[in-house]
Design a protein around this motif. Structure first.
Motif, short mmCIF file in Angstrom:
data_model
loop_
_atom_site.label_atom_id
_atom_site.label_comp_id
_atom_site.label_asym_id
_atom_site.label_seq_id
_atom_site.Cartn_x
_atom_site.Cartn_y
_atom_site.Cartn_z
N MET A 156 31.13 60.61 40.65
CA MET A 156 30.38 60.65 39.39
C MET A 156 31.26 61.15 38.24
O MET A 156 31.18 60.64 37.12
N LEU A 157 32.13 62.11 38.51
CA LEU A 157 33.05 62.60 37.48
C LEU A 157 33.99 61.49 37.03
O LEU A 157 34.28 61.36 35.83
N ALA A 161 31.58 58.84 31.26
CA ALA A 161 32.35 58.74 30.02
C ALA A 161 32.57 60.10 29.37
O ALA A 161 33.55 60.29 28.65
N ASP A 162 31.68 61.07 29.60
CA ASP A 162 31.81 62.37 28.96
C ASP A 162 32.60 63.39 29.78
O ASP A 162 32.74 64.54 29.39
N THR A 163 33.17 62.95 30.91
CA THR A 163 34.01 63.84 31.71
C THR A 163 35.31 64.11 30.95
O THR A 163 35.90 63.19 30.37
N GLU A 164 35.74 65.36 30.93
CA GLU A 164 37.00 65.74 30.28
C GLU A 164 38.10 64.83 30.82
O GLU A 164 38.17 64.57 32.01
N PRO A 165 38.97 64.28 29.94
CA PRO A 165 39.95 63.27 30.37
C PRO A 165 40.84 63.65 31.55
O PRO A 165 41.09 62.84 32.43
N ILE A 167 40.14 65.74 33.95
CA ILE A 167 39.30 65.78 35.15
C ILE A 167 39.05 64.35 35.62
O ILE A 167 39.12 64.06 36.82
N ARG A 168 38.77 63.44 34.69
CA ARG A 168 38.56 62.03 35.06
C ARG A 168 39.83 61.44 35.69
O ARG A 168 39.76 60.72 36.69
#
Length: 178
Positions: A156-157, A161-165, A167-168
């Motif tokens: 899910m991370l 789209a709103d996951t910190e870059p 972390i993504r």
């Protein structure tokens, strides 16, 4: 103590697309003897944890008290040149978990600017990130460095789209290797 040159050689072999970032880290590593101290003016080496559940599906994240964002656990080396030991120490201090295993290979690197705060000037963190797997009880304890901790689904991370870059990016790396 890990051989940082060997860690970066291995990382560069696995991630040739990050050659520019790797070069910045290599230059910083030889720039000064004090790079593991938080008092080093331009910046310092930090050690972070991609702390995953035993089944590898969840990441333990902190709602960072100073930065006010959901991030991976980690922090300053405080003079310790053994970055594996520093990463494990940060994982233990920030999560309360005790039974964990660290993967010796570098999982990710990230250079990011830390804004000035109080009498601390703006500086750079050269963050070395390692996979740490919980292998026992996964019940965490929130430390004074966090507003909260939470286990988050890695797939899910990676998709949100709103996951910190960063972390993504790490979620994508994790899913690609598993």
């Amino acid at each position: 103590m890990p051989d940082l040159d060997a860690l970066f050689d291995d990382y560069a072999r696995r991630h040739p697309e990050e050659s520019t970032e790797i070069a910045l880290f290599r230059d910083f590593l030889v720039s000064d003897d004090a790079i593991f101290e938080r008092s080093h003016p331009p910046g310092h080496i930090t050690a972070s944890c991609w702390l995953v559940s035993a089944d590898g599906r969840q990441l333990l994240m902190t709602h960072h008290r100073k930065l006010g964002r959901w991030l991976q656990l980690g922090g300053h080396c405080d003079g310790d040149r053994d970055v594996h030991r520093a990463a494990l120490r940060e994982a233990e201090e920030e999560s309360g978990l005790a039974d964990m295993q660290i993967d010796a290979a570098l999982f990710d690197i990230d250079r990011h600017r830390i804004p000035a705060r109080g009498c601390e000037p703006e500086h750079w963190h050269y963050d070395l990130r390692f996979v740490i797997r919980a292998s026992g009880d996964e019940v965490f304890v929130v430390s004074d460095e966090s507003h909260d901790l939470a286990w988050r689904d890695i797939a899910m991370l990676a998709a949100a789209a709103d996951t910190e870059p960063s972390i993504r990016r790490m979620a994508g790396k994790w899913l690609a290797r598993n």
